[in-house]
Design a protein around this motif. Structure first.
Motif, PDB file in Angstrom:
ATOM      1  N   PHE A  25      10.012  -2.863  -0.790  1.00 33.55           N
ATOM      2  CA  PHE A  25       9.480  -1.536  -1.099  1.00 33.55           C
ATOM      3  C   PHE A  25       9.423  -1.255  -2.597  1.00 33.55           C
ATOM      4  CE2 PHE A  25      10.327  -0.797   3.398  1.00 33.55           C
ATOM      5  CZ  PHE A  25       9.174  -0.121   3.753  1.00 33.55           C
ATOM      6  N   SER A  26      10.244  -1.933  -3.380  1.00 34.82           N
ATOM      7  CA  SER A  26      10.110  -1.815  -4.836  1.00 34.82           C
ATOM      8  C   SER A  26       8.781  -2.414  -5.286  1.00 34.82           C
ATOM      9  CB  SER A  26      11.278  -2.514  -5.536  1.00 34.82           C
ATOM     10  OG  SER A  26      12.492  -1.857  -5.280  1.00 34.82           O
ATOM     11  N   SER A  27       8.412  -3.532  -4.664  1.00 33.21           N
ATOM     12  CA  SER A  27       7.124  -4.164  -4.979  1.00 33.21           C
ATOM     13  C   SER A  27       5.963  -3.290  -4.530  1.00 33.21           C
ATOM     14  CB  SER A  27       7.039  -5.533  -4.300  1.00 33.21           C
ATOM     15  OG  SER A  27       8.077  -6.381  -4.729  1.00 33.21           O
ATOM     16  N   ILE A  28       6.086  -2.707  -3.344  1.00 34.25           N
ATOM     17  CA  ILE A  28       5.025  -1.834  -2.831  1.00 34.25           C
ATOM     18  C   ILE A  28       4.874  -0.605  -3.715  1.00 34.25           C
ATOM     19  CG2 ILE A  28       4.340  -0.330  -0.911  1.00 34.25           C
ATOM     20  CD1 ILE A  28       5.653  -2.337   0.988  1.00 34.25           C
ATOM     21  N   ALA A  29       5.994  -0.005  -4.118  1.00 35.70           N
ATOM     22  CA  ALA A  29       5.966   1.229  -4.917  1.00 35.70           C
ATOM     23  C   ALA A  29       5.328   1.013  -6.276  1.00 35.70           C
ATOM     24  CB  ALA A  29       7.377   1.781  -5.077  1.00 35.70           C
ATOM     25  N   SER A  30       5.508  -0.166  -6.839  1.00 40.91           N
ATOM     26  CA  SER A  30       4.957  -0.453  -8.170  1.00 40.91           C
ATOM     27  C   SER A  30       3.607  -1.158  -8.117  1.00 40.91           C
ATOM     28  CB  SER A  30       5.947  -1.313  -8.962  1.00 40.91           C
ATOM     29  OG  SER A  30       6.211  -2.538  -8.287  1.00 40.91           O
ATOM     30  N   PRO A  53      -0.190  -1.793  -8.197  1.00 39.24           N
ATOM     31  CA  PRO A  53      -1.330  -1.058  -8.763  1.00 39.24           C
ATOM     32  C   PRO A  53      -2.270  -0.523  -7.685  1.00 39.24           C
ATOM     33  CG  PRO A  53      -0.970  -3.122  -9.941  1.00 39.24           C
ATOM     34  CD  PRO A  53      -0.090  -3.157  -8.740  1.00 39.24           C
ATOM     35  N   TRP A  54      -2.425  -1.267  -6.593  1.00 42.54           N
ATOM     36  CA  TRP A  54      -3.304  -0.833  -5.515  1.00 42.54           C
ATOM     37  C   TRP A  54      -2.786   0.449  -4.875  1.00 42.54           C
ATOM     38  CZ3 TRP A  54      -2.876  -0.071  -0.214  1.00 42.54           C
ATOM     39  CH2 TRP A  54      -4.080   0.092   0.476  1.00 42.54           C
ATOM     40  N   GLN A  76      -4.548   4.139  -4.849  1.00 39.02           N
ATOM     41  CA  GLN A  76      -4.861   4.887  -3.631  1.00 39.02           C
ATOM     42  C   GLN A  76      -4.294   6.301  -3.675  1.00 39.02           C
ATOM     43  OE1 GLN A  76      -7.055   3.651  -1.432  1.00 39.02           O
ATOM     44  NE2 GLN A  76      -7.071   1.950  -2.894  1.00 39.02           N
ATOM     45  N   GLN A  77      -3.104   6.448  -4.220  1.00 40.56           N
ATOM     46  CA  GLN A  77      -2.526   7.786  -4.364  1.00 40.56           C
ATOM     47  C   GLN A  77      -3.369   8.641  -5.301  1.00 40.56           C
ATOM     48  OE1 GLN A  77       1.775   8.446  -4.530  1.00 40.56           O
ATOM     49  NE2 GLN A  77       2.077   6.245  -4.466  1.00 40.56           N
ATOM     50  N   GLU A  78      -3.866   8.007  -6.342  1.00 38.41           N
ATOM     51  CA  GLU A  78      -4.720   8.733  -7.289  1.00 38.41           C
ATOM     52  C   GLU A  78      -6.027   9.147  -6.629  1.00 38.41           C
ATOM     53  OE1 GLU A  78      -5.202  10.581 -10.823  1.00 38.41           O
ATOM     54  OE2 GLU A  78      -3.476   9.297 -10.354  1.00 38.41           O
ATOM     55  N   ASN A  79      -6.569   8.290  -5.786  1.00 35.85           N
ATOM     56  CA  ASN A  79      -7.845   8.581  -5.127  1.00 35.85           C
ATOM     57  C   ASN A  79      -7.740   9.743  -4.145  1.00 35.85           C
ATOM     58  OD1 ASN A  79      -9.138   6.514  -6.492  1.00 35.85           O
ATOM     59  ND2 ASN A  79      -8.789   5.003  -4.885  1.00 35.85           N
TER      60      ASN A  79
END
Length: 270
Positions: A215-220, A222-223, A227-230
Motif C-alpha cells: 500500500f505504500s507503493s500504491i499510495a505513491s 503516479p497513476w 486518478q485522484q486529481e482527475n
C-alpha cells in the motif's frame, strides 16, 4: 521446505485479510471525501418574488448554512444583449430574486424533500431547484459499491480464518509429540505451545510488512495520484503510521486468538 510452505500459507492468508480490510478503509474514505465534496459544492437555487434575508432562510430549516443572492445581470445578457440601459434597469426591477442556498451537509432524500417543502411554503418563494436527482443517484451508486466491498471483506475474512485454523492445526499435529512430552513433565500449556504462538506472531509481523510495502507503493504511484486529481477527490490511501499499526494489531490479534483456540482445543482433547 515444508516449514517455509506452511509459513507462506499463513502469510498469504493474513495478507488477504489485511488487504481486504485496507481496501474497505480506502473505499470508506473515498465515499466520505465525495460526500464532503458534495456538501461544499452542492446548493439549492431558490426563486422568490421579493427579497428574503439570510436570517429568514436559516429560520426556515436548520440545514441552511449560507445564502447568496445571484446577480440578474447574467440572466439579462442571455435574454437579449441589445436591450437599452433604461429597459435593462426596468427589467432588473421586475425580475424575481434568485438565491443560491448552501447546506451544512449533503442531504439525503428525506432532508431535501423537507427543505424543499419548507421553502415553497414561504409566501415569497415560487420555485425551488434542488438538483438532487443526479447527485443522489451517484451517491447511491457509491454506497452500493461500499456494500459490495463490505460483503467481499467479510467473505474473505471468514474463508481466510478457516484456512488459518487449518494451517495452525497442521502445525499442532506436527509438533504434537513434543507438546505432549513437555506436558507430561509438567510444562505449562503456553510453554509447550510456544512454537505455535511463535509461528503465529512471526507470520503476523511478516504479513504486516508485506501489506506496508504494497500500500505504500500504491499510495505513491503516479497513476493513483493522477486518478485522484482527475476525479477531484484526494484521500490518504495508506497512513504509514495509523493504518500500519492498526493492521499490525489486527494481524497479531487474529493470529494469537486462533492459536489460542487451537491450544485450548488440544488441551480439551488431552
Amino acid at each position: 521446505m515444508k516449514s517455509i510452505k506452511n509459513h507462506l500459507s499463513l502469510v498469504v492468508a493474513l495478507v488477504s485479510i489485511l488487504f481486504a480490510i485496507q481496501v474497505f478503509i480506502i473505499v470508506d474514505r473515498a465515499i466520505n471525501a465525495y460526500k464532503e465534496n458534495l456538501a461544499n459544492n452542492y446548493s439549492v437555487i431558490v426563486v422568490a418574488h421579493s427579497s428574503i434575508t439570510d436570517a429568514k432562510f436559516k429560520t426556515l430549516d436548520t440545514l441552511v448554512k449560507s445564502v447568496t443572492e445571484l446577480s440578474p445581470d447574467n440572466v439579462i445578457k442571455r435574454l437579449n444583449t441589445k436591450i437599452d440601459k433604461r429597459n435593462i434597469e426596468l427589467l432588473k426591477v421586475t425580475l424575481p430574486k434568485f438565491y443560491k442556498v448552501k447546506l451544512k451537509h449533503f442531504p439525503n432524500k428525506h432532508e431535501i424533500r423537507r427543505l424543499t417543502k419548507k421553502l415553497l411554503n414561504h409566501r415569497y418563494i415560487s420555485k425551488v431547484e434542488n438538483f438532487s436527482y443526479n447527485h443522489d443517484s451517484t451517491f447511491k451508486l457509491l454506497l452500493l459499491f461500499k456494500d459490495v466491498i463490505t460483503v467481499f471483506t467479510i467473505s474473505v475474512f471468514i474463508v481466510t480464518i478457516l484456512l488459518i485454523l487449518k494451517e495452525l492445526r497442521i502445525w499442532q499435529f506436527t509438533h504434537n509429540e513434543r507438546m505432549s512430552i513437555m506436558g507430561l513433565f509438567g510444562a505449562p500449556i503456553w510453554l509447550s505451545s510456544a512454537v505455535l504462538f511463535r509461528l503465529a506472531i512471526v507470520d503476523a509481523i511478516i504479513s504486516s510488512i508485506v501489506i506496508f510495502g504494497i500500500f505504500s507503493s500504491i499510495a505513491s504511484s503516479p497513476w493513483v495520484l493522477e486518478q485522484q486529481e482527475n476525479i477531484g477527490i484526494h484521500i490518504n490511501i495508506f497512513d504509514a503510521f495509523g493504518d500500519f499499526f492498526m493492521l499490525f494489531g489486527i494481524a497479531i490479534s487474529v493470529s494469537v486468538v486462533l492459536a489460542s483456540l487451537i491450544v485450548i482445543g488440544h488441551k480439551e482433547e488431552v
